[in-house]
Design an enzyme around this catalytic site. Structure first.
Site, PDB file in Angstrom:
ATOM      1  N   THR A   8      10.454 -56.339 -14.639  1.00 40.41           N
ATOM      2  CA  THR A   8      11.638 -57.168 -14.363  1.00 40.41           C
ATOM      3  C   THR A   8      12.181 -56.833 -12.983  1.00 40.41           C
ATOM      4  O   THR A   8      11.956 -55.744 -12.464  1.00 40.41           O
ATOM      5  CB  THR A   8      12.744 -56.969 -15.424  1.00 40.41           C
ATOM      6  OG1 THR A   8      13.804 -57.910 -15.177  1.00 40.41           O
ATOM      7  CG2 THR A   8      13.336 -55.564 -15.374  1.00 40.41           C
ATOM      8  N   GLU A  11      18.548 -56.564 -12.241  1.00 36.08           N
ATOM      9  CA  GLU A  11      19.244 -55.270 -12.148  1.00 36.08           C
ATOM     10  C   GLU A  11      20.106 -54.977 -13.376  1.00 36.08           C
ATOM     11  O   GLU A  11      20.215 -53.829 -13.810  1.00 36.08           O
ATOM     12  CB  GLU A  11      20.109 -55.213 -10.872  1.00 36.08           C
ATOM     13  CG  GLU A  11      19.329 -54.801  -9.636  1.00 36.08           C
ATOM     14  CD  GLU A  11      18.473 -53.539  -9.822  1.00 36.08           C
ATOM     15  OE1 GLU A  11      18.989 -52.516 -10.291  1.00 36.08           O
ATOM     16  OE2 GLU A  11      17.266 -53.585  -9.510  1.00 36.08           O
ATOM     17  N   LYS A  13      19.471 -55.882 -16.402  1.00 38.12           N
ATOM     18  CA  LYS A  13      18.535 -55.475 -17.443  1.00 38.12           C
ATOM     19  C   LYS A  13      18.054 -54.040 -17.203  1.00 38.12           C
ATOM     20  O   LYS A  13      17.984 -53.240 -18.121  1.00 38.12           O
ATOM     21  CB  LYS A  13      17.346 -56.440 -17.435  1.00 38.12           C
ATOM     22  CG  LYS A  13      16.597 -56.518 -18.755  1.00 38.12           C
ATOM     23  CD  LYS A  13      15.332 -57.346 -18.627  1.00 38.12           C
ATOM     24  CE  LYS A  13      15.530 -58.788 -18.952  1.00 38.12           C
ATOM     25  NZ  LYS A  13      14.238 -59.509 -19.077  1.00 38.12           N
ATOM     26  N   GLU A  41       2.158 -66.063 -15.061  1.00 39.70           N
ATOM     27  CA  GLU A  41       2.491 -67.303 -15.768  1.00 39.70           C
ATOM     28  C   GLU A  41       2.658 -66.992 -17.255  1.00 39.70           C
ATOM     29  O   GLU A  41       1.724 -66.546 -17.922  1.00 39.70           O
ATOM     30  CB  GLU A  41       1.376 -68.333 -15.585  1.00 39.70           C
ATOM     31  CG  GLU A  41       1.803 -69.709 -16.076  1.00 39.70           C
ATOM     32  CD  GLU A  41       0.650 -70.721 -16.070  1.00 39.70           C
ATOM     33  OE1 GLU A  41       0.847 -71.790 -16.676  1.00 39.70           O
ATOM     34  OE2 GLU A  41      -0.399 -70.436 -15.488  1.00 39.70           O
ATOM     35  N   ASP A  71      10.048 -60.209 -23.421  1.00 38.71           N
ATOM     36  CA  ASP A  71      10.403 -61.622 -23.342  1.00 38.71           C
ATOM     37  C   ASP A  71      11.514 -61.806 -24.347  1.00 38.71           C
ATOM     38  O   ASP A  71      11.409 -61.370 -25.499  1.00 38.71           O
ATOM     39  CB  ASP A  71       9.223 -62.538 -23.649  1.00 38.71           C
ATOM     40  CG  ASP A  71       9.522 -63.976 -23.214  1.00 38.71           C
ATOM     41  OD1 ASP A  71      10.168 -64.147 -22.163  1.00 38.71           O
ATOM     42  OD2 ASP A  71       9.124 -64.920 -23.908  1.00 38.71           O
ATOM     43  N   GLY A 155      23.597 -63.453 -18.245  1.00 40.91           N
ATOM     44  CA  GLY A 155      22.883 -64.532 -18.941  1.00 40.91           C
ATOM     45  C   GLY A 155      23.768 -65.272 -19.933  1.00 40.91           C
ATOM     46  O   GLY A 155      24.866 -65.735 -19.607  1.00 40.91           O
ATOM     47  N   TYR A 156      23.301 -65.346 -21.177  1.00 41.82           N
ATOM     48  CA  TYR A 156      24.023 -66.092 -22.216  1.00 41.82           C
ATOM     49  C   TYR A 156      25.061 -65.218 -22.952  1.00 41.82           C
ATOM     50  O   TYR A 156      25.730 -65.709 -23.860  1.00 41.82           O
ATOM     51  CB  TYR A 156      23.026 -66.668 -23.242  1.00 41.82           C
ATOM     52  CG  TYR A 156      22.054 -67.665 -22.655  1.00 41.82           C
ATOM     53  CD1 TYR A 156      22.475 -68.939 -22.283  1.00 41.82           C
ATOM     54  CD2 TYR A 156      20.700 -67.339 -22.474  1.00 41.82           C
ATOM     55  CE1 TYR A 156      21.581 -69.865 -21.742  1.00 41.82           C
ATOM     56  CE2 TYR A 156      19.810 -68.250 -21.931  1.00 41.82           C
ATOM     57  CZ  TYR A 156      20.250 -69.515 -21.564  1.00 41.82           C
ATOM     58  OH  TYR A 156      19.372 -70.423 -21.019  1.00 41.82           O
TER      59      TYR A 156
END
Length: 203
Positions: A8, A11, A13, A41, A71, A155-156
């Site tokens: 990743t 930062e 995370k 990908e 993920d 994020g969320y």
């Protein structure tokens, strides 16, 4: 000494990851810090498949290191599990989470509390030198709120509401969040899987 490279560049995370893995007493580096540049990908059909794809591709570039990849995403029941594995790419990767969050709230307009159920899911794969893969998964159940709340998460997090705590995950202090979160649970599980391997290395 083995290093752990986490796939990743986020930062926020990396901060969480370092806190949780601190007691392994091993260097935990981001891809950038490890000098690795690769665009993988993620074409898997599940969180676990995508984590496997990332971890194995990066481990080939850094064969002496343990490579961890996750993920993760948000599944909203009233939206048939969206955004799901497309959480990071929802509305485009360069779209700000403020816009993404506002869009999800708008799509749930008129949906009552009890039907706003959702969960964060995190799958982690650890690709070890020699080709072995360890896996873990963590989830946290909650609901989608009516507005963004809190500044501790990313994020969320600001729209993910925990009824039993009366707040969003972005309003939790980092220590509590790491104990409860999908990523925290998955990291704790993978940490226990990695311990025997790291102990063996020290002998």
């Amino acid at each position: 000494m083995k290093r752990i490279v986490f796939a990743t560049g986020n930062e926020g995370k990396m901060k969480e990851i370092r806190m949780i893995l601190a007691d392994l007493q091993v260097s935990v580096l981001s891809m950038k810090e490890a000098g690795l540049q690769i665009d993988v990908e993620e074409n898997g059909k599940s969180f676990a498949e995508n984590a496997d794809i990332k971890a194995t591709a990066i481990q080939k570039l850094s064969p002496g290191d343990i490579v961890l990849a996750d993920d993760s995403g948000l599944e909203i029941d009233a939206l048939n599990g969206e955004p799901g594995i497309y959480s990071a790419r929802y509305m485009g990767e360069d779209t700000s989470y403020r816009i993404k969050n506002a869009n999800l709230i708008e799509r749930l307009n008129g949906v009552p509390d009890e039907k706003r159920t959702a969960r964060f899911v995190c799958a982690i794969s650890a690709a070890l030198p020699g080709g072995k893969i360890l896996r873990s998964r963590g989830t946290i159940e909650g609901r989608i709120g009516y507005e963004e709340r809190g500044a501790n998460g990313f994020g969320y997090d600001p729209i993910f509401y925990l009824p039993e705590y009366g707040c969003s995950t972005a309003e939790l202090d980092p220590e509590t969040k790491n104990k409860l979160s999908h990523r925290g649970k998955a990291l704790e599980a993978i940490k226990e899987e990695l311990r025997p391997f790291l102990e063996e290395e020290k002998r």
